[in-house]
Motif scaffolding. Structure first.
Motif, mmCIF file in Angstrom:
data_model
loop_
_atom_site.group_PDB
_atom_site.id
_atom_site.type_symbol
_atom_site.label_atom_id
_atom_site.label_comp_id
_atom_site.label_asym_id
_atom_site.label_seq_id
_atom_site.Cartn_x
_atom_site.Cartn_y
_atom_site.Cartn_z
ATOM 1 N N HIS A 97 0.819 -1.217 0.000
ATOM 2 C CA HIS A 97 0.000 0.000 0.000
ATOM 3 C C HIS A 97 0.850 1.263 0.000
ATOM 4 O O HIS A 97 0.517 2.251 -0.661
ATOM 5 N N ARG A 98 1.958 1.247 0.725
ATOM 6 C CA ARG A 98 2.742 2.470 0.886
ATOM 7 C C ARG A 98 3.403 2.929 -0.409
ATOM 8 O O ARG A 98 3.845 4.080 -0.507
ATOM 9 N N HIS A 99 3.466 2.044 -1.392
ATOM 10 C CA HIS A 99 4.146 2.389 -2.642
ATOM 11 C C HIS A 99 3.193 2.591 -3.813
ATOM 12 O O HIS A 99 3.657 2.842 -4.929
ATOM 13 N N ILE A 100 1.890 2.496 -3.598
ATOM 14 C CA ILE A 100 0.954 2.482 -4.728
ATOM 15 C C ILE A 100 1.081 3.724 -5.593
ATOM 16 O O ILE A 100 1.207 3.633 -6.825
ATOM 17 N N GLN A 101 1.046 4.903 -5.003
ATOM 18 C CA GLN A 101 1.022 6.126 -5.814
ATOM 19 C C GLN A 101 2.319 6.298 -6.604
ATOM 20 O O GLN A 101 2.300 6.642 -7.789
ATOM 21 N N ALA A 102 3.441 6.055 -5.944
ATOM 22 C CA ALA A 102 4.724 6.194 -6.642
ATOM 23 C C ALA A 102 4.841 5.173 -7.764
ATOM 24 O O ALA A 102 5.329 5.481 -8.861
ATOM 25 N N TRP A 103 4.391 3.956 -7.504
ATOM 26 C CA TRP A 103 4.552 2.895 -8.494
ATOM 27 C C TRP A 103 3.630 3.085 -9.692
ATOM 28 O O TRP A 103 3.991 2.784 -10.827
ATOM 29 N N ARG A 104 2.439 3.602 -9.463
ATOM 30 C CA ARG A 104 1.536 3.838 -10.586
ATOM 31 C C ARG A 104 2.170 4.775 -11.606
ATOM 32 O O ARG A 104 2.022 4.588 -12.818
ATOM 33 N N LYS A 105 2.875 5.796 -11.137
ATOM 34 C CA LYS A 105 3.535 6.716 -12.056
ATOM 35 C C LYS A 105 4.688 6.036 -12.784
ATOM 36 O O LYS A 105 4.924 6.283 -13.976
ATOM 37 N N ASN A 106 5.408 5.159 -12.100
ATOM 38 C CA ASN A 106 6.509 4.438 -12.731
ATOM 39 C C ASN A 106 5.998 3.453 -13.779
ATOM 40 O O ASN A 106 6.655 3.183 -14.780
ATOM 41 N N HIS A 300 16.074 8.773 -12.542
ATOM 42 C CA HIS A 300 14.885 8.089 -12.028
ATOM 43 C C HIS A 300 15.014 7.693 -10.554
ATOM 44 O O HIS A 300 14.050 7.166 -9.978
ATOM 45 N N ALA A 301 16.170 7.889 -9.954
ATOM 46 C CA ALA A 301 16.389 7.417 -8.574
ATOM 47 C C ALA A 301 15.348 8.019 -7.630
ATOM 48 O O ALA A 301 15.087 9.220 -7.667
ATOM 49 N N GLY A 302 14.745 7.155 -6.802
ATOM 50 C CA GLY A 302 13.742 7.594 -5.854
ATOM 51 C C GLY A 302 12.327 7.564 -6.375
ATOM 52 O O GLY A 302 11.388 7.862 -5.640
ATOM 53 N N GLY A 303 12.151 7.225 -7.662
ATOM 54 C CA GLY A 303 10.811 7.123 -8.218
ATOM 55 C C GLY A 303 10.425 8.308 -9.078
ATOM 56 O O GLY A 303 11.179 9.272 -9.258
ATOM 57 N N THR A 304 9.209 8.257 -9.604
ATOM 58 C CA THR A 304 8.757 9.251 -10.571
ATOM 59 C C THR A 304 8.650 10.648 -9.967
ATOM 60 O O THR A 304 8.949 11.651 -10.630
ATOM 61 N N ASP A 305 8.224 10.749 -8.719
ATOM 62 C CA ASP A 305 8.114 12.083 -8.109
ATOM 63 C C ASP A 305 9.470 12.779 -8.064
ATOM 64 O O ASP A 305 9.571 13.988 -8.329
ATOM 65 N N ARG A 306 10.519 12.027 -7.731
ATOM 66 C CA ARG A 306 11.858 12.621 -7.727
ATOM 67 C C ARG A 306 12.301 12.980 -9.142
ATOM 68 O O ARG A 306 12.962 13.997 -9.366
ATOM 69 N N LEU A 307 11.951 12.134 -10.127
ATOM 70 C CA LEU A 307 12.263 12.456 -11.516
ATOM 71 C C LEU A 307 11.620 13.783 -11.916
ATOM 72 O O LEU A 307 12.263 14.636 -12.543
ATOM 73 N N LEU A 308 10.360 13.956 -11.574
ATOM 74 C CA LEU A 308 9.660 15.181 -11.943
ATOM 75 C C LEU A 308 10.302 16.402 -11.290
ATOM 76 O O LEU A 308 10.390 17.471 -11.911
ATOM 77 N N GLU A 309 10.770 16.248 -10.060
ATOM 78 C CA GLU A 309 11.492 17.348 -9.406
ATOM 79 C C GLU A 309 12.746 17.702 -10.203
ATOM 80 O O GLU A 309 13.058 18.889 -10.410
ATOM 81 N N ARG A 310 13.471 16.681 -10.636
ATOM 82 C CA ARG A 310 14.710 16.929 -11.385
ATOM 83 C C ARG A 310 14.418 17.583 -12.735
ATOM 84 O O ARG A 310 15.207 18.396 -13.220
ATOM 85 N N LEU A 311 13.284 17.217 -13.343
ATOM 86 C CA LEU A 311 12.937 17.811 -14.632
ATOM 87 C C LEU A 311 12.593 19.291 -14.508
ATOM 88 O O LEU A 311 12.590 20.017 -15.506
ATOM 89 N N THR A 312 12.287 19.751 -13.301
ATOM 90 C CA THR A 312 12.022 21.177 -13.080
ATOM 91 C C THR A 312 13.272 21.935 -12.630
ATOM 92 O O THR A 312 13.254 23.163 -12.536
ATOM 93 N N ASP A 313 14.357 21.203 -12.368
ATOM 94 C CA ASP A 313 15.596 21.821 -11.878
ATOM 95 C C ASP A 313 16.549 22.047 -13.054
ATOM 96 O O ASP A 313 16.926 21.099 -13.745
ATOM 97 N N GLU A 384 3.882 13.473 -16.505
ATOM 98 C CA GLU A 384 4.307 12.735 -15.306
ATOM 99 C C GLU A 384 4.919 11.387 -15.665
ATOM 100 O O GLU A 384 4.648 10.369 -15.041
ATOM 101 N N ASN A 385 5.722 11.381 -16.728
ATOM 102 C CA ASN A 385 6.515 10.228 -17.172
ATOM 103 C C ASN A 385 5.701 9.161 -17.893
ATOM 104 O O ASN A 385 6.260 8.156 -18.329
ATOM 105 N N ALA A 386 4.396 9.348 -18.030
ATOM 106 C CA ALA A 386 3.553 8.330 -18.670
ATOM 107 C C ALA A 386 3.468 8.588 -20.166
ATOM 108 O O ALA A 386 2.433 8.993 -20.704
ATOM 109 N N VAL A 387 4.567 8.372 -20.860
ATOM 110 C CA VAL A 387 4.658 8.589 -22.301
ATOM 111 C C VAL A 387 5.277 7.346 -22.932
ATOM 112 O O VAL A 387 6.287 6.825 -22.441
#
Length: 529
Positions: A97-106, A300-313, A384-387
């Motif tokens: 359960h704790r990984h559902i949201q992060a994994w759905r994006k991956n 991609h380290a840390g999952g999609t949310d971290r990737l999205l942060e890096r794409l804004t940096d 959000e990486n879903a391409v």
């Protein structure tokens, strides 16, 4: 209910020469194969067409879609009666359960998205139970995805597993194999699988070997360092005894064509040593995966949310672009071997970017008024990486040579969203039409074996893959003179010609006699059943 197919050319999936005759089916099983078949409730005159076992797709990405639409028509209409899910180390379970949201994006770029599922199954056992409750149109098998196992045991970070974590990884894998999976899959270009070292792979493969199940592997490199990559995988086979099955086997990049003979030499050496090595292949010179694969692994380290942060940096983006342009040793750089003009966008999440579908990265850049790679990074951020993407990777002569190898069986590796790769609709008929009838790469009997009997043997799927009394009635009837794929890269959603009838567990799901909206006839398979 009994059905008899008469006046056919029997190709039984074993590789033996065809013979005239037919097949009789009753209560989901094959009762007779040959001539002088007993009477049945219904008789189908095959008129000289080929009757053969249903095709087994050993690399499928129907994992999420099948939960919402049991009948995957692009597969059924090309003769596929069994699909092997859980590929590339990235799939539906285990999923705490704790990984559902992060994994759905991956997961989105490979399997698609869904807002209707509750995502609450947690384990392979729970996922398989959920499939059984909803029903499946084709038979389905499942592989335990390495990335899911790693995520449960140690999260999504880019780091090596310590001794305690190796034991935990093994425990999770053992639990999932016991739940009914047919093997272990990994995708060593996809996070978090890509962060695993050889010691981690050996630890996991030793468990797979205990169960007699294969490692199904998208290896670290199919391009510049393919020789080193294959050497690593074959060393793992030597040290653990695991059966290695290379996914979608190929050489990427025309600049790597000089490695071809050495790649064949590694396969030959493995056979001489007695290592159990098999491969699957889709019959095209272009591949398909998620566009995020063009980014270096550290992004991609840390999952999609971290990737999205890096794409804004700005600093991180500049580093990504530099690594793509200059390369990283050992990393398969899709841009380097396919080029920005050889990568096409195939799927997105939102309507706002639907105009990108079908466009190369060059065309995307022109539309957005930016350099191609900048436009690609923007698209990944916005979606959000879903391409999804299609990438042109290789040479036709290599496709033919690998197809003729004794280790090879056919697969689709078909992603189902957006504007998919044409293999999703036509991989199996393409082999029968283009490579058997037109180019004579192999005999029809050999091709059918590579689609049915051989994959059943490779994955240990009991009582399927052959036309044999007592086997489950997965049957295909096709016209060898007209069978052919119809889809193109620009217009892929076209069903093939020449596949006249498809039967799954004795139920006709395509062709004359097919019941409209039947109860899904497929079964969730587990080893030994």
């Amino acid at each position: 209910m009994s059905i008899r197919i008469n006046n056919a050319r029997i190709i039984d999936g074993s590789g033996k020469p065809s013979v005239p005759g037919g097949v009789r089916v009753e209560n989901g099983l094959i009762t007779h194969v040959g001539t002088d078949l007993p009477e049945a409730d219904e008789t189908i005159d095959a008129k000289g067409r080929v009757v053969c076992p249903g095709f087994i797709d050993t690399h499928s990405h129907s994992d999420l879609v099948v939960m919402e639409d049991p009948f995957i028509l692009p597969k059924i209409r090309q003769g596929v009666t069994t699909e092997i899910l859980g590929q590339d180390g990235v799939s539906m379970a285990p999923l705490p359960h704790r990984h559902i949201q992060a994994w759905r994006k991956n997961l989105g770029g490979l399997e698609g998205e869904s807002d209707t599922l509750d995502w609450g199954w947690q384990t392979t056992g729970g996922y398989l139970d959920r499939l059984e409750q909803g029903g499946v149109g084709t038979n389905v098998c499942y592989l335990v995805p390495h990335g899911n196992v790693r995520m449960e045991a140690m999260g999504l970070d880019d780091r090596k597993a310590g001794p305690n974590e190796l034991r935990l990884l093994q425990a999770v894998l053992r639990r999932e194999l016991e739940a009914g999976a047919f093997g272990l899959s990994t995708g060593l270009i996809y996070p978090p699988c890509t962060y695993a070292d050889k010691a981690e792979m050996e630890a996991l493969c030793s468990v797979a070997a205990e169960f007699g199940r294969p490692l199904v592997i998208h290896q670290r490199s199919e391009a510049d360092t393919i020789l080193e990559s294959m050497a690593e995988v074959l060393d793992i086979a030597r040290s653990t005894g695991v059966h290695v099955h290379f996914s979608h086997f190929k050489i990427c990049g025309k600049n790597n064509a000089d490695k071809f003979e050495r790649v064949l030499g590694l396969l030959d050496r493995a056979a001489d040593e007695g290592l159990k090595v098999t491969i699957d292949q889709y019959p095209y010179v272009a591949g398909s995966t998620m566009l995020g694969a063009i980014l270096p692994p550290w992004a991609h380290a840390g999952g999609t949310d971290r990737l999205l942060e890096r794409l804004t940096d700005e600093t991180a983006r500049a580093r990504m672009l530099r690594d793509i342009r200059q390369g990283i040793n050992g990393w398969d750089n899709f841009v380097a071997f396919a080029g920005v003009d050889g990568i096409f966008v195939t799927s997105v999440r939102t309507e706002a970017n639907r105009d990108a579908i079908g466009k190369t990265l060059v065309e995307l850049g022109e539309m957005r008024g930016k350099p191609p790679l900048e436009a690609a990074l923007d698209l990944l951020l916005q979606e959000e990486n879903a391409v999804g993407m299609v990438d042109f990777y290789g040479l036709e002569e290599h496709v033919k040579a690998f197809m003729a190898r004794p280790e090879m069986n056919v697969c689709t590796d078909g992603l189902l969203g957006g504007t998919p790769h044409p293999r999703t609709y036509g991989a199996f008929p393409r082999v029968l039409g283009k490579y058997v009838r037109e180019e004579k790469v192999m005999s029809l009997e050999a091709a059918v074996r590579k689609m049915s009997g051989k994959p059943a043997e490779t994955f240990g799927i009991d009582r399927r893959g052959l036309l044999k009394p007592g086997h489950h009635a997965d049957v295909v009837l096709f016209d060898p003179d007209t069978v052919r794929d119809q889809g193109t890269y620009t217009d892929p959603r076209k069903h093939p010609t020449g596949i006249d009838l498809v039967m799954i567990n004795g139920v006709i799901v395509h062709g004359d006699g097919a019941t409209k909206n039947p109860t899904p006839p497929g079964k969730v398979l587990r080893p030994g059943e």
